[in-house]
Design an enzyme around this catalytic site. Structure first.
Site, PDB file in Angstrom:
ATOM      1  N   ASP A  95       0.868  -1.175   0.000  1.00 15.04           N
ATOM      2  CA  ASP A  95       0.000   0.000   0.000  1.00 15.04           C
ATOM      3  C   ASP A  95       0.906   1.226   0.000  1.00 15.04           C
ATOM      4  OD1 ASP A  95      -1.654   2.175   0.703  1.00 15.04           O
ATOM      5  OD2 ASP A  95      -3.095   0.799   1.584  1.00 15.04           O
ATOM      6  N   ASP A 117      -7.346   5.340  -8.230  1.00 17.40           N
ATOM      7  CA  ASP A 117      -8.715   5.100  -7.746  1.00 17.40           C
ATOM      8  C   ASP A 117      -9.299   6.406  -7.214  1.00 17.40           C
ATOM      9  OD1 ASP A 117      -8.391   2.462  -8.391  1.00 17.40           O
ATOM     10  OD2 ASP A 117      -7.927   1.804  -6.367  1.00 17.40           O
ATOM     11  N   LYS A 121     -16.080   9.169  -1.952  1.00 11.91           N
ATOM     12  CA  LYS A 121     -16.652   9.703  -0.703  1.00 11.91           C
ATOM     13  C   LYS A 121     -15.659  10.657  -0.027  1.00 11.91           C
ATOM     14  CE  LYS A 121     -19.647   5.826   0.178  1.00 11.91           C
ATOM     15  NZ  LYS A 121     -19.639   4.426   0.589  1.00 11.91           N
ATOM     16  N   ASP A 153      -9.050  10.084 -16.401  1.00  6.98           N
ATOM     17  CA  ASP A 153     -10.225  10.566 -17.147  1.00  6.98           C
ATOM     18  C   ASP A 153     -11.295  11.056 -16.170  1.00  6.98           C
ATOM     19  OD1 ASP A 153     -10.913   8.027 -16.114  1.00  6.98           O
ATOM     20  OD2 ASP A 153     -12.564   7.904 -17.558  1.00  6.98           O
ATOM     21  N   TYR A 194      -5.857   1.552 -18.589  1.00  3.85           N
ATOM     22  CA  TYR A 194      -7.078   2.328 -18.366  1.00  3.85           C
ATOM     23  C   TYR A 194      -7.205   3.480 -19.356  1.00  3.85           C
ATOM     24  CZ  TYR A 194      -8.792  -0.049 -14.227  1.00  3.85           C
ATOM     25  OH  TYR A 194      -9.333  -0.984 -13.375  1.00  3.85           O
TER      26      TYR A 194
HETATM   27  N1  SAM Z   1      -2.233   2.582 -13.562  1.00  2.00           N
HETATM   28  C1  SAM Z   1      -2.980   1.518 -14.211  1.00  2.00           C
HETATM   29  C2  SAM Z   1      -3.588   2.035 -15.488  1.00  2.00           C
HETATM   30  O1  SAM Z   1      -3.634   3.254 -15.686  1.00  2.00           O
HETATM   31  O2  SAM Z   1      -4.010   1.216 -16.313  1.00  2.00           O
HETATM   32  C3  SAM Z   1      -4.042   0.912 -13.276  1.00  2.00           C
HETATM   33  C4  SAM Z   1      -5.127   1.861 -12.844  1.00  2.00           C
HETATM   34  S1  SAM Z   1      -6.247   1.112 -11.670  1.00  2.00           S
HETATM   35  C5  SAM Z   1      -7.687   2.082 -11.823  1.00  2.00           C
HETATM   36  C6  SAM Z   1      -5.604   1.667 -10.116  1.00  2.00           C
HETATM   37  C7  SAM Z   1      -4.610   0.695  -9.513  1.00  2.00           C
HETATM   38  O3  SAM Z   1      -4.001   1.325  -8.394  1.00  2.00           O
HETATM   39  C8  SAM Z   1      -5.238  -0.589  -9.028  1.00  2.00           C
HETATM   40  O4  SAM Z   1      -4.523  -1.691  -9.540  1.00  2.00           O
HETATM   41  C9  SAM Z   1      -5.129  -0.494  -7.501  1.00  2.00           C
HETATM   42  O5  SAM Z   1      -4.984  -1.753  -6.870  1.00  2.00           O
HETATM   43  C10 SAM Z   1      -3.894   0.368  -7.337  1.00  2.00           C
HETATM   44  N2  SAM Z   1      -3.872   1.124  -6.074  1.00  2.00           N
HETATM   45  C11 SAM Z   1      -4.854   1.897  -5.582  1.00  2.00           C
HETATM   46  N3  SAM Z   1      -4.503   2.445  -4.399  1.00  2.00           N
HETATM   47  C12 SAM Z   1      -3.249   1.998  -4.135  1.00  2.00           C
HETATM   48  C13 SAM Z   1      -2.345   2.184  -3.064  1.00  2.00           C
HETATM   49  N4  SAM Z   1      -2.671   2.935  -2.003  1.00  2.00           N
HETATM   50  N5  SAM Z   1      -1.146   1.581  -3.128  1.00  2.00           N
HETATM   51  C14 SAM Z   1      -0.811   0.804  -4.171  1.00  2.00           C
HETATM   52  N6  SAM Z   1      -1.628   0.566  -5.226  1.00  2.00           N
HETATM   53  C15 SAM Z   1      -2.825   1.151  -5.215  1.00  2.00           C
END
Ligand code: SAM
Length: 214
Positions: A95, A117, A121, A153, A194
């Site tokens: 994390d 992400d 909220k 986006d 993405y």
């Molecule tokens: N960067 C990639 C793309 O643009 O295709 C993946 C985007 S995906 C929406 C977001 C990724 O970030 C997910 O795989 C999620 O598990 C990871 N993620 C979210 N919060 C995180 C955190 N605090 N630490 C590590 N990874 C995280």
């Protein structure tokens, strides 16, 4: 009957030479890990890793570290490395809240945030990767002239990210609300999974490049 040993993704990652788990000491040791003192660029929330793998392939003189929270997603990147290993790419399953435990002060040259992400909220705002709380962590690991590049986006998340900059003492060099319409900024743009998905359905892609306000 012969039973096949199908390993779980956590097990594969803990045994992989390409990935580190949170318990492994890497802080201040990246030069040793890569065997050189080349700049280190990281992607936080790398997903399956297409973006960072492509960057590592295209720029062998730069070291890359991909950070991902979930083993099941990171596994895909590890499988790619097993098929075609790159000496300048490694991963950490963690994390990103604990990022300052994995890199020492000024150890990182550039940070990429791609399609983070949104945590819509309000009470989860601190979990957003471009939040002021995270910018403070990035401030520690990034060298003084280092930059952060962020693409999404999600307009609400992007507006939030822009609002966070003065709070944490960062300023934008570049801001666009339609990256794919900007020929100059698109030079050398590497699409993430993405980015491809959302731009193919017509969503404009926002991007900023920021540095510290000093
Ligand atoms: N960067 C990639 C793309 O643009 O295709 C993946 C985007 S995906 C929406 C977001 C990724 O970030 C997910 O795989 C999620 O598990 C990871 N993620 C979210 N919060 C995180 C955190 N605090 N630490 C590590 N990874 C995280």
């Amino acid at each position: 009957m012969r039973l096949r040993n199908i390993k779980g993704s956590r097990e594969v990652i803990s045994e992989s030479p390409y990935a580190f788990t949170e318990d492994v000491e890497t802080k201040g040791k990246w030069g040793e890990i890569f065997g050189n003192n080349n700049p280190i660029r990281i992607e936080i929330g790398m997903g399956k890793g297409r973006f960072i793998y492509t960057l590592a392939q295209n720029n062998p003189e730069i070291n890359y570290v991909g950070i991902e929270k979930y083993s099941s997603v990171l596994l895909r990147a590890i499988q790619k490395m097993e098929e075609n290993p790159l000496p300048n790419l490694r991963f950490i399953r963690m994390d990103a809240e604990n990022i300052t435990e994995k890199f020492t002060e000024g150890e990182v040259d550039r940070i990429y945030l791609n399609f983070s992400d949104p945590w819509p909220k309000d009470r989860h705002a601190k979990r957003r990767l471009p939040s002021a709380e995270f910018l403070k962590r990035y401030d520690y690991i990034l060298k003084p002239e280092g930059i952060i590049e962020f693409k999404t986006d999600n307009r609400d998340l992007f507006d939030f990210a822009i609002e966070q900059l003065p709070i944490a003492n960062w300023v934008a060099d570049t801001v666009t609300y339609d990256l794919h319409a900007d020929a100059l900024l698109m030079e050398g743009n590497v699409m993430t999974e993405y980015e491809e998905k959302f731009s193919s359905v017509g969503n404009p892609i926002c991007k900023y490049i920021i540095h510290r306000d000093r």
